[in-house]
Motif scaffolding. Structure first.
Motif, PDB file in Angstrom:
ATOM      1  N   PRO A 395       0.830  -1.212   0.000  1.00 51.12           N
ATOM      2  CA  PRO A 395       0.000   0.000   0.000  1.00 51.12           C
ATOM      3  C   PRO A 395       0.859   1.254   0.000  1.00 51.12           C
ATOM      4  N   PRO A 396       0.414   2.314  -0.690  1.00 52.19           N
ATOM      5  CA  PRO A 396       1.191   3.563  -0.734  1.00 52.19           C
ATOM      6  C   PRO A 396       1.286   4.202   0.645  1.00 52.19           C
ATOM      7  N   ARG A 397       2.433   4.800   0.914  1.00 55.45           N
ATOM      8  CA  ARG A 397       2.659   5.491   2.179  1.00 55.45           C
ATOM      9  C   ARG A 397       3.391   6.791   1.910  1.00 55.45           C
ATOM     10  N   PRO A 398       3.224   7.786   2.771  1.00 57.00           N
ATOM     11  CA  PRO A 398       3.969   9.041   2.589  1.00 57.00           C
ATOM     12  C   PRO A 398       5.465   8.810   2.760  1.00 57.00           C
ATOM     13  N   THR A 399       6.250   9.614   2.073  1.00 59.55           N
ATOM     14  CA  THR A 399       7.698   9.533   2.205  1.00 59.55           C
ATOM     15  C   THR A 399       8.124   9.898   3.625  1.00 59.55           C
ATOM     16  N   GLU A 400       8.993   9.085   4.193  1.00 59.96           N
ATOM     17  CA  GLU A 400       9.540   9.371   5.517  1.00 59.96           C
ATOM     18  C   GLU A 400      10.919   9.997   5.334  1.00 59.96           C
ATOM     19  N   VAL A 401      11.077  11.225   5.783  1.00 60.06           N
ATOM     20  CA  VAL A 401      12.311  11.974   5.557  1.00 60.06           C
ATOM     21  C   VAL A 401      12.950  12.342   6.876  1.00 60.06           C
ATOM     22  N   GLU A 402      14.237  12.125   6.943  1.00 61.58           N
ATOM     23  CA  GLU A 402      15.031  12.561   8.089  1.00 61.58           C
ATOM     24  C   GLU A 402      16.174  13.411   7.548  1.00 61.58           C
ATOM     25  N   VAL A 403      16.272  14.644   7.990  1.00 61.96           N
ATOM     26  CA  VAL A 403      17.362  15.520   7.564  1.00 61.96           C
ATOM     27  C   VAL A 403      18.527  15.316   8.518  1.00 61.96           C
ATOM     28  N   TRP A 404      19.648  14.881   8.003  1.00 57.83           N
ATOM     29  CA  TRP A 404      20.794  14.581   8.852  1.00 57.83           C
ATOM     30  C   TRP A 404      21.431  15.853   9.388  1.00 57.83           C
ATOM     31  N   PRO A 405      21.974  15.790  10.606  1.00 61.80           N
ATOM     32  CA  PRO A 405      22.645  16.978  11.145  1.00 61.80           C
ATOM     33  C   PRO A 405      23.921  17.331  10.393  1.00 61.80           C
TER      34      PRO A 405
END
Length: 466
Positions: A395-405
């Motif tokens: 099933p489609p899911r929203p993109t999970e984004v983590e901006v690295w320090p």
């Protein structure tokens, strides 16, 4: 036990090694030279100094079973128990890195892999592992005198150890080698659970054996041919893909890491319709977007390949992926770009047999010729990509984004686009960093545009690029 203390286990002080017996010093292989040069330019504590691993066990095990399997890997592969010296025999000093050509390696006797056991509930295993690997990736630093290239945490529930999370020095393995180690670890655990010895694995080949291969007349000829090829590619490449022309302190850079179900679905659809490998699809998508954002009709990428002239039936885990160059003209239609990307990937792979430090020298030569600051290339890196079965229904899911320090870019790159599949069903893991002065947007926006572009191509693969 908290996740914070889990990270501390991997960052614990290394034990002081006993005095060593003098042994033969070996040169580095071409693959190892590339990794060390990357370290030397960017600092030994860079985030890419280690390769993280998460190995799930076929069934809960006693810690002694897991420890025996890990120790067997170290006994098989010398690169997991190697220390590094200057050619004079003096230990390497990370605070004053020696030139790559002066680095030598010494193999130490096999010893026990540093390992800790932590216990948690069954529903906490994934969170423990994810936090541990993220912290280890950020905190690990390469120590040239550390005998053990691997350190792990065994994650146990009430039934026994269910997973192993850890870090391995990038000087010991690359992503190709980690895949081999994972297969061998699983094999050894299954043999131990069945009460059988650790046999049945292919013979292990060591870096010192590969060094001998790389000093032959044939290797020297291949090296010279590749250098001529790279020089011609750099001559024809747009200058902005070689250097920004600015000092590094003036560059604006950003970095993003995330999981994209949308991008995976689009890439799978394009690959299925065009009968094209997923890594080639991604390289074509990346090329088209870079051309659009930079206003160039020709795009230069540095890509990683396993050595083309490789031996079969032998286990080798030390770094052996080598970079090559892909210079792509962007035609009006994406299907034509796919064909060009397939041809370019074949050519690049055929040039993956050379002393990687020569590419750095050629890059510096090109930068001097155009009178610009030395920044590096856009690195395209793609691991374990596959086209799933047609009936796979994620099933489609929203993109999970983590901006690295760590927002900066490495000293030998203007950006990196790395993609992994099979880590989570239905999602591509994306690690993207960029020189914003080159592409005109930040890394997160670039990823969002790439998802939209891939979706539009998947819907109409024969449409014109715009």
């Amino acid at each position: 036990m908290t996740t914070g203390s889990l990270a501390a286990l991997l960052a614990a002080e290394r034990a002081v090694s006993p005095p060593r017996t003098a042994r033969a010093l070996w040169e580095l292989t071409w693959g190892q030279r590339g990794i060390y040069e990357h370290f030397r330019r960017n600092g030994f504590a860079m985030s890419a100094a280690a390769v993280t691993v998460l190995w799930r066990l076929p069934q809960p095990c006693e810690p002694a079973v897991v420890q025996a399997a890990l120790d067997h890997l170290v006994e098989r592969h010398e690169c997991l128990r190697t220390v590094y010296f200057d050619v004079s025999g003096a230990p390497l000093d990370p605070s004053n890195p020696a030139p790559t050509g002066r680095v030598r390696q010494q193999v130490e006797p096999a010893d026990t892999v540093p390992a800790h056991v932590v216990t948690c509930g069954p529903d906490e295993v994934e969170d423990y592992a994810a936090h541990l690997l993220r912290m280890a990736d950020e905190e690990f630093s390469f120590d040239p005198q550390d005998v053990s290239a691997m350190r792990v945490v065994m994650i146990a529930t009430g039934d026994g150890v269910v997973a192993v999370a850890g870090v391995i020095s990038h000087m010991a393995v690359d992503s190709f080698g980690v895949t081999t180690l994972a297969q061998e670890f699983d094999h050894c655990v299954r043999r131990a659970l069945a009460g059988r010895p650790f046999d049945g694995l292919p013979p292990a080949r060591q870096p010192r054996e590969l060094v001998a291969d790389e000093t032959t007349v044939t290797a020297a000829r291949a090296n010279a041919d590749t250098i001529r090829y790279f020089r011609s590619v750099l001559r024809d490449a747009p200058a902005r893909f070689v250097s920004s022309g600015r000092s590094r302190s003036q560059l604006r850079a950003s970095k993003v890491k995330g999981k994209s179900w949308t991008l995976q679905r689009s890439v799978d659809e394009i690959a299925r319709r065009s009968s094209t490998a997923a890594p080639t699809v991604l390289s074509a998508l990346l090329t088209a977007q870079l051309a659009e954002l930079t206003g160039e009709s020709r795009v230069l990428l540095r890509t990683l390949h396993a050595r083309r002239h490789w031996f079969s039936g032998v286990s080798y885990v030390a770094p052996h992926s080598l970079p090559s160059l892909m210079l792509l003209d962007v035609p009006p239609r994406f299907e034509d770009l796919l064909a060009a990307a397939r041809a370019a990937a074949t050519t690049a792979s055929s040039r993956a047999d050379f002393d990687v430090c020569a590419l750095n020298d050629l890059h510096a030569e090109k930068a001097r010729a155009i009178g610009a600051a030395l920044d590096g290339f856009i690195l395209f890196n793609c691991w374990d990509m596959h086209v799933p079965a047609a009936d796979a229904d994620i099933p489609p899911r929203p993109t999970e984004v983590e901006v690295w320090p760590q927002a900066g870019i490495l000293l030998d790159m203007q950006g990196e686009a790395a993609f992994w599949s099979q880590l989570e069903p239905g999602a591509i893991w994306v690690n993207f960093s960029c020189n914003e002065d080159l592409v005109g947007v930040d890394a997160r926006t670039f990823l969002h545009h790439l998802e939209q572009f891939a979706a539009s191509v998947a819907d109409a693969p024969s449409s014109r690029l715009s």
